[in-house]
Design an enzyme around this catalytic site. Sequence first.
Site, PDB file in Angstrom:
ATOM      1  N   LYS A 137      -8.934   2.150  12.028  1.00  0.00           N
ATOM      2  CA  LYS A 137      -9.178   1.929  10.599  1.00  0.00           C
ATOM      3  C   LYS A 137      -8.803   0.476  10.325  1.00  0.00           C
ATOM      4  O   LYS A 137      -7.634   0.121  10.243  1.00  0.00           O
ATOM      5  CB  LYS A 137      -8.355   2.874   9.740  1.00  0.00           C
ATOM      6  N   LYS A 192      -3.285   7.737   9.098  1.00  0.00           N
ATOM      7  CA  LYS A 192      -2.638   6.424   8.994  1.00  0.00           C
ATOM      8  C   LYS A 192      -1.442   6.259   9.915  1.00  0.00           C
ATOM      9  O   LYS A 192      -0.903   7.217  10.446  1.00  0.00           O
ATOM     10  CB  LYS A 192      -2.178   6.228   7.545  1.00  0.00           C
ATOM     11  N   ASP A 249       0.817  -1.212   0.000  1.00  0.00           N
ATOM     12  CA  ASP A 249       0.000   0.000   0.000  1.00  0.00           C
ATOM     13  C   ASP A 249       0.849   1.261   0.000  1.00  0.00           C
ATOM     14  O   ASP A 249       0.524   2.242  -0.654  1.00  0.00           O
ATOM     15  CB  ASP A 249      -0.889   0.035   1.249  1.00  0.00           C
ATOM     16  N   ILE A 298     -12.673   7.516   2.302  1.00  0.00           N
ATOM     17  CA  ILE A 298     -12.272   8.509   3.306  1.00  0.00           C
ATOM     18  C   ILE A 298     -10.993   9.174   2.846  1.00  0.00           C
ATOM     19  O   ILE A 298     -10.076   8.513   2.369  1.00  0.00           O
ATOM     20  CB  ILE A 298     -12.011   7.854   4.681  1.00  0.00           C
TER      21      ILE A 298
HETATM   22  S1  IVH Z   1     -16.324   4.736   7.553  1.00  0.00           S
HETATM   23  C1  IVH Z   1     -16.880   7.782   4.876  1.00  0.00           C
HETATM   24  N1  IVH Z   1     -14.935   3.596   9.435  1.00  0.00           N
HETATM   25  O1  IVH Z   1     -11.807   2.593   5.001  1.00  0.00           O
HETATM   26  C2  IVH Z   1     -17.300   6.739   5.752  1.00  0.00           C
HETATM   27  N2  IVH Z   1     -14.348   3.104   7.190  1.00  0.00           N
HETATM   28  O2  IVH Z   1     -11.572   4.614   2.534  1.00  0.00           O
HETATM   29  C3  IVH Z   1     -17.229   5.404   5.169  1.00  0.00           C
HETATM   30  N3  IVH Z   1     -12.508   1.524   6.960  1.00  0.00           N
HETATM   31  O3  IVH Z   1     -13.409   1.214   2.378  1.00  0.00           O
HETATM   32  C4  IVH Z   1     -16.361   4.464   5.835  1.00  0.00           C
HETATM   33  N4  IVH Z   1     -12.172   1.211   9.106  1.00  0.00           N
HETATM   34  O4  IVH Z   1     -13.288  -0.263   4.292  1.00  0.00           O
HETATM   35  C5  IVH Z   1     -15.096   3.728   8.110  1.00  0.00           C
HETATM   36  N5  IVH Z   1     -13.809   2.650  11.228  1.00  0.00           N
HETATM   37  C6  IVH Z   1     -13.977   2.773   9.915  1.00  0.00           C
HETATM   38  C7  IVH Z   1     -13.185   2.098   8.975  1.00  0.00           C
HETATM   39  C8  IVH Z   1     -13.390   2.291   7.615  1.00  0.00           C
HETATM   40  C9  IVH Z   1     -11.792   0.877   7.889  1.00  0.00           C
HETATM   41  C10 IVH Z   1     -12.274   1.400   5.516  1.00  0.00           C
HETATM   42  C11 IVH Z   1     -13.478   1.041   4.734  1.00  0.00           C
HETATM   43  C12 IVH Z   1     -13.474   1.928   3.539  1.00  0.00           C
HETATM   44  C13 IVH Z   1     -12.222   2.691   3.684  1.00  0.00           C
HETATM   45  C14 IVH Z   1     -12.500   4.129   3.375  1.00  0.00           C
END
Ligand code: IVH
Length: 730
Positions: free
Chosen positions: A168, A375, A55, A105
């Site tokens: 995350k 990150k 990544d 995000i």
């Molecule tokens: S919220 C904008 N919460 O991150 C809100 N996403 O780039 C939508 N992800 O594909 C997502 N942990 O797979 C959210 N606590 C978390 C998360 C999370 C991992 C991942 C998710 C998404 C990516 C967003």
Amino acid sequence: MNNITRQQSRGAASDGSRAGADGDAALAREAKELRAALHRAAHQYYTLDAPELPDAEYDRLFRRLQQLEAQHPQLRLPGSPTQRVGGAVLAGFAPVRHALPMLSIRTQTDTTSAGAERFDQQVRSYLQSEQRRLQLPADDPRHRSEPLCQEALDALAGAALAFVAEPKFDGLAMSLRYEDGVLVQAATRGDGETGEDVTQNIRTIGQVPLRLHGAPPLLEVRGEVYMRRDDFEQLNEEQRRRMAAGDRNARSFVNPRNAAAGAVRQLDPGIAAQRPLSFFAYELGQITPAQEGGPDFASHWQVLQALRDWGFPVSELVRLAHGPAELAAFHADLGAQRDALPFDIDGVVYKIDALALRRELGFVTREPRWAVAHKYAPQEELTRVLGIDVQVGRTGKLTPVARLEPVFVGGVTVTNATLHNELEVHRKDVRVGDTVVVRRAGDVIPEVVASLPDRRPADAQAFVMPAQCPVCGSDVVREEGEADHRCTGGIVCSAQRKQALLHFASRRAMDIEGLGEKLVDQLVDRDLVHTVADLYRLQPDDLVGLDRMAEKSAQNLLDALQQSRQRPLHRFVHALGIRHVGERTARDLAQHFGSLDALMAASPEALLQVPDVGPAIAQSVHLFFAQPQNQEVIAQLRALGLAWQETADPYKPLPLAGRTFVLTGTLPGLTREQAQALLEAAGARVASSVSKKTDFVVAGSAAGSKLARAQKLGIRVIDESGMRALLADS
Ligand code: IVH
């Protein structure tokens, strides 16, 4: 792809303003190569579930392309990877159009605490600009008439913003649709608009409720499907075993996320069901509106609580935070825990808590203004293989080890990484000169996970397992059905002797402090020590004069040796380094037989009576004690005064024998080691993870996922006093 390297993409970043026609052509070429590399990587990642680029490298290339396109808009083409999110839909699954798009995000690039501060500032300045629009004359096209929500006004008046901070999770996003409380559809994110229908596979995940109680008639839950690290290790071990046995359908996975993605997009739900997946819920999608009787949530925190009430797993790690300083503290705290977590995370997510404020903030393209990802340093990086060495272990096992160009990954500089065995080297096709992906997650030893054949130089050299031991020159053999090569030199091989001595002295064996690698090297190389018995014959004169050995340290070592003369039997059995006999088995054997004499005399049949001892262990133990040279060393140790503490009566049943305990959280009156020792003294086993075989979980304060797992599996949970009561009863 061929001529883009990390060095080049970094180097080029500094001369983005190069002028002239030649420069333009070079930039256009660079952009083209970046697009090709990113397209290819996205295809591998999203469509094939077989990523090649880490990544961190993908992000670097992506940012370089974004930068080029920003500085030279003519380079921004409609098909550029910067202009779309997510991946394509794989043939084989029905497409699903998401009722509400699945967003991505924005990533805050700085990894320091400044990321939280910046997010807070960005939200505030957006609100300020909206406030200014209210004051514009009504005929100004930028004029806004509807008032700001209360939370926005509070923030503008100086109140701290309320956030929810979440891990995350490093898995894959999933949207679960429930109608009248029944799971009717599970879909991957795909490109955000359209995903894939993977309902059959998701139904096999135990943590995903199939029916809900008390939920609104329409409910979409968004969350992450992931694989726990222990489940991943186990799955990969099993796959490797099957590959070694010639099973062509088996494959191993680069990391837990890749394994989870592979399982979710497995066309055969039967196979998907065998892959251990987990789930965390973190957002809502479509839901019955409040006007139609749906819930009327004011905050994300309430949403998470409702998700829990409806039966979804929500991470225990999520926190409410007020103001950016608390976000930064969360980032730091979780960062410190990251290695110890049972699953991979690649950062944290900060989200605005008030839903009214979220609506106010809205989106830019597909990214909400109300959330940002912050990150951590990557756990996978690229580097080059400088050589492949072969190391000889205690049991004679030959392990190929890649010598690497130093690379900073997972918080440390890595210069070596294990390649396990010859089969692995060939399966990953790692050659000297190759660019490889190195992974270090948790305290797991760094590993080469894949090589990038695209970047292979013409003179790259394939690895050949030597036919003779690189240390002692004895023949190397590979037994039928085994993946490992072994040196046949046994005690003749100084590498094996050194490893055997180190193991004997190690903390969990005889615990001889000060007997480390440097010292063992000297003792063996100078012929001072051949067998472990020789250790107890060492005299001060032998030691003084060795490198870094003053009188004091020599005496310390002799004292440590003296102290090690009396250890519990199981430690001694472990210290012998019998093949297949680890700490746990040593304990079982010691407990069952009670004395070394009984163990040494045991037939393979008698050994098989010990719980969890199978034919391979029984055979190995029996063979070990049948060797005259091993009997001789043990006799010498006895003559030198070693006396291990044996159980007086081997037939006296231990009260908690056969019971498995798991410890979690902080106990009020005992350290984890003390609790473990008490339990083990009563015959219990103490395991590190909760499974169906666990009998009791002893939970202290701040118990996390193990406790949750125990509750889910219906395993008895007790506290310290409950544990003491069990011990007292027994
Ligand atoms: S919220 C904008 N919460 O991150 C809100 N996403 O780039 C939508 N992800 O594909 C997502 N942990 O797979 C959210 N606590 C978390 C998360 C999370 C991992 C991942 C998710 C998404 C990516 C967003």
